[in-house]
Write an enzyme that holds these catalytic residues in place. Structure first.
Site, PDB file in Angstrom:
ATOM      1  N   GLY A 286       0.869  -1.164   0.000  1.00  0.00           N
ATOM      2  CA  GLY A 286       0.000   0.000   0.000  1.00  0.00           C
ATOM      3  C   GLY A 286       0.902   1.208   0.000  1.00  0.00           C
TER       4      GLY A 286
ATOM      5  CB  CYS B 283       4.982  -3.944  -1.502  1.00  0.00           C
ATOM      6  SG  CYS B 283       5.535  -2.737  -2.699  1.00  0.00           S
TER       7      CYS B 283
ATOM      8  NE  ARG C 234       8.065   5.212   0.922  1.00  0.00           N
ATOM      9  CZ  ARG C 234       7.357   6.332   0.834  1.00  0.00           C
ATOM     10  NH1 ARG C 234       7.755   7.430   1.438  1.00  0.00           N
ATOM     11  NH2 ARG C 234       6.244   6.363   0.108  1.00  0.00           N
TER      12      ARG C 234
ATOM     13  CB  ILE D 254       3.104  -1.891  -7.596  1.00  0.00           C
ATOM     14  CG1 ILE D 254       2.426  -3.000  -8.426  1.00  0.00           C
ATOM     15  CG2 ILE D 254       2.367  -0.567  -7.779  1.00  0.00           C
ATOM     16  CD1 ILE D 254       1.031  -3.379  -7.956  1.00  0.00           C
ATOM     17  NE  ARG D 255       3.259   3.938  -6.531  1.00  0.00           N
ATOM     18  CZ  ARG D 255       3.001   4.155  -5.252  1.00  0.00           C
ATOM     19  NH1 ARG D 255       3.825   4.874  -4.534  1.00  0.00           N
ATOM     20  NH2 ARG D 255       1.918   3.695  -4.700  1.00  0.00           N
TER      21      ARG D 255
ATOM     22  CG  HIS E 231       2.137  -6.044  -4.743  1.00  0.00           C
ATOM     23  ND1 HIS E 231       1.297  -5.510  -3.785  1.00  0.00           N
ATOM     24  CD2 HIS E 231       3.018  -5.068  -5.046  1.00  0.00           C
ATOM     25  CE1 HIS E 231       1.640  -4.270  -3.535  1.00  0.00           C
ATOM     26  NE2 HIS E 231       2.684  -3.964  -4.287  1.00  0.00           N
TER      27      HIS E 231
ATOM     28  CD  GLU F 249      -0.572  -8.336  -2.601  1.00  0.00           C
ATOM     29  OE1 GLU F 249       0.481  -9.011  -2.570  1.00  0.00           O
ATOM     30  OE2 GLU F 249      -0.560  -7.097  -2.703  1.00  0.00           O
TER      31      GLU F 249
HETATM   32  N1  GLN Z   1       5.926   2.830  -2.752  1.00  0.00           N
HETATM   33  C1  GLN Z   1       5.138   2.349  -1.661  1.00  0.00           C
HETATM   34  C2  GLN Z   1       5.653   2.898  -0.351  1.00  0.00           C
HETATM   35  O1  GLN Z   1       6.670   3.492  -0.299  1.00  0.00           O
HETATM   36  C3  GLN Z   1       5.120   0.865  -1.603  1.00  0.00           C
HETATM   37  C4  GLN Z   1       4.467   0.367  -2.850  1.00  0.00           C
HETATM   38  C5  GLN Z   1       3.581  -0.798  -2.624  1.00  0.00           C
HETATM   39  O2  GLN Z   1       3.319  -1.250  -1.522  1.00  0.00           O
HETATM   40  N2  GLN Z   1       3.071  -1.249  -3.712  1.00  0.00           N
HETATM   41  O3  GLN Z   1       5.007   2.726   0.634  1.00  0.00           O
END
Ligand code: GLN
Length: 188
Positions: free
Chosen positions: A50, A79, A99, A127-128, A163, A165
């Site tokens: 998240g 993540c 991050r 994802i990021r 991820h 999930e």
């Molecule tokens: N970029 C998010 C963070 O720094 C982590 C990304 C994710 O959980 N998909 O919290």
């Protein structure tokens, strides 16, 4: 422990519903956690992906930060959840995490990962995603991407920078439930 382990999924922000669905598919009892006292009965806890800044703020506001630090059962962090367990945040794992470390051009991508002890590659959805920049001697690397650790274990902690999930491959959650079973066995 019950034959069906009771797993909490931290549900203040992020992908908690997806994690609960995978755990249920694997036969675990999954409950959403928003209050400190809800941690008491659990056999394990998942901190989902998240936004780590939002999750950090919310667990502080709900009194969950101290409760998670006191929690003595296995923990899966994915993540943002991995970021939360690092030295700079909850300090539960001996890792440093940066991050959003893959830059804007490749903010999100998928890759096949080699999983320790298995032939079949694991599809990782990033994802990021955060990047592990340092790890202590007790930390075991279970999967890498281009030579960098993306799935790691240290004792009762399992973390992924991707991820699990969001795919149909349930092997990361299976490993977590195995850890929960072993942990309960060792303690009885
Ligand atoms: N970029 C998010 C963070 O720094 C982590 C990304 C994710 O959980 N998909 O919290």
């Amino acid at each position: 422990m019950n034959p069906q382990p009771l797993i909490g999924v931290l549900a203040v922000q992020g992908n908690f519903r997806e994690h609960a669905a995978v755990l249920r598919r694997l036969g675990a009892d999954a409950v959403e956690v928003r209050k400190p006292e809800e941690l008491d009965a659990l056999d394990g806890l998942v901190i989902p992906g998240g936004e780590s800044t939002a999750i950090t703020r919310l667990i502080r506001a709900y009194g969950l930060e101290a409760a998670i630090r006191r929690f003595q059962q296995p923990l899966l962090g994915t993540c943002a959840g991995m970021i939360l367990l690092d030295r700079q945040h909850l300090g539960l794992m001996d890792i440093d995490v940066e991050r959003n470390a893959y830059g804007r051009q490749v903010a999100s991508f998928e890759a096949d990962l080699e999983l320790s002890g298995e032939e079949k590659p694991l599809r990782g959805v990033f994802i990021r995603a955060p990047r592990v920049t340092a790890l202590g001697p007790e930390v075991e690397v279970l999967a890498e991407l281009d030579g960098e650790p993306v799935l790691l274990r240290e004792g009762r902690f399992l973390v992924a920078s991707f991820h699990p999930e969001l795919t149909d491959d349930t092997r990361v959650h299976e490993r977590f439930l195995e850890l929960v079973r072993q942990w309960a066995y060792v303690r009885t």
